[in-house]
Scaffold this active site. Structure first.
Site, PDB file in Angstrom:
ATOM      1  CB  SER A  90      12.425 -57.390  44.543  1.00 32.07           C
ATOM      2  OG  SER A  90      12.556 -56.025  44.836  1.00 32.07           O
ATOM      3  CG  ASP A 114      15.313 -55.653  42.109  1.00 25.13           C
ATOM      4  OD1 ASP A 114      14.789 -56.594  41.483  1.00 25.13           O
ATOM      5  OD2 ASP A 114      14.721 -55.030  43.004  1.00 25.13           O
TER       6      ASP A 114
END
Length: 334
Positions: A45, A185
């Site tokens: 991320s 994610d």
């Protein structure tokens, strides 16, 4: 005078939205010190964004280039949030609005055009040819939506889409599709993933930079506080599982329970930590959406200070043993 020998080092960078600016500060201070030979980075991320900025800048202009690219990235991230702030919508209000919207609509409803301000921010700054030419091993984690497994992008797979996949919060963005697979994610399954460093032959000294508090005293009672703690636990779960496995293997090694040829399959990792999660424990969830330059640079300065403290203390143990992270005590107890 002979130049000091740089100790090989791997980095493991956790995700955390705007809190990733803390990691920017850590990397900036490490690059300024020029004390370690950073050869590999595993990241997720916001950590993935920092990783490609560092690698791209390093590939184009060495450590000074890495520092410049990191600053340019976070300037672009701040710029991407200006439209909302121009209309008087600060990070906290934007977070409240997004939370309310997500309770009844998905990004496939309210964002059919797949608009993603992070795409412009990353694309405007990162030269992926320089990333690949840097010589650094990069491992970016994302979550395969359908299989539920972690996907680690490495080598030529490290692209703009791979970075966006690693940072794709499903409540905000549509899944990123790469080669027929949809990704969310990476924090759900690897935040960050440690195992690629083991199998790739990367330096066995690993500096882990965390952004999410592992421990938080007190039981949350309010809805927002409960959700915040659920998010923290969820985004730490995979990392804790990997650290527990590493601690278990190290105990087997220490106790002489692994014999040849088994010893060839396992490597001892020296784990060092900069605990941004502890430093950021008083920063609530909505601040992960605050992209104001003043806030981002304040986090950068916190990260620089934390890295400076590590460099003047536990960093001396790199190359010899785990320093400020007792894996057995923290991850094999209870």
């Amino acid at each position: 005078m002979a130049k000091p020998v740089q100790m090989p080092l791997s980095l493991a960078l956790q995700g955390g939205g705007a809190h990733g600016a803390y990691t920017w500060g850590v990397l900036d201070r490490l690059a300024e010190e020029n004390r370690f030979d950073i050869q590999a980075i595993t990241a997720t991320s916001a950590g993935a964004m920092n990783a490609v900025a560092f690698a791209g800048g390093y590939g184009a202009g060495g450590l000074d280039g890495a520092r410049q690219a990191l600053e340019a990235l976070w300037q672009a991230v701040s710029h991407s949030g200006r439209p909302a702030r121009a209309y008087g919508v600060p990070g906290q209000a934007a977070f409240a609005y997004a939370s309310a919207l997500q309770s009844w609509a998905s990004p496939y409803d309210f964002n059919p055009l797949k608009l993603n301000p992070l795409r412009d921010a990353v694309e405007s700054v990162i030269d992926f040819e320089a990333v690949h030419a840097s010589g650094l091993q990069l491992f970016l984690s994302a979550t395969d939506v359908e299989s539920g497994h972690v996907k680690v992008f490495a080598g030529d797979e490290v692209t703009l889409d791979a970075v966006l996949a690693s940072a794709c919060l499903p409540q905000t963005f549509q899944a990123v599709e790469i080669d027929g697979h949809a990704y969310w994610d990476g924090g759900y399954m690897g935040n960050p993933s440690i195992f690629p460093l083991i199998y790739a032959g990367a330096p066995t000294d690993v500096l882990l930079v965390t952004l999410n508090p592992i421990e938080r005293p007190g039981v949350p009672k309010r809805a927002g506080e409960i959700q915040e703690r659920v998010n923290e636990i969820s985004f730490n779960a995979a990392l804790i599982g990997e650290l527990r496995a590493i601690a278990f293997v190290q105990r087997l090694l220490d106790d002489g329970m692994l014999k040849a040829p088994m010893l060839k399959k396992y490597r001892r990792l020296n784990v060092h930590t900069i605990r941004g999660g502890a430093d950021l424990v008083d920063h609530s969830l909505h601040t992960k959406f605050d992209t104001s330059w003043r806030f981002l640079t304040s986090l950068r300065d916190m990260g620089r200070a934390a890295a400076d403290a590590w460099l003047t203390g536990d960093a001396d143990l790199v190359g010899t043993k785990t320093s400020n992270c007792d894996l057995r005590e923290e991850f094999l107890k209870g």
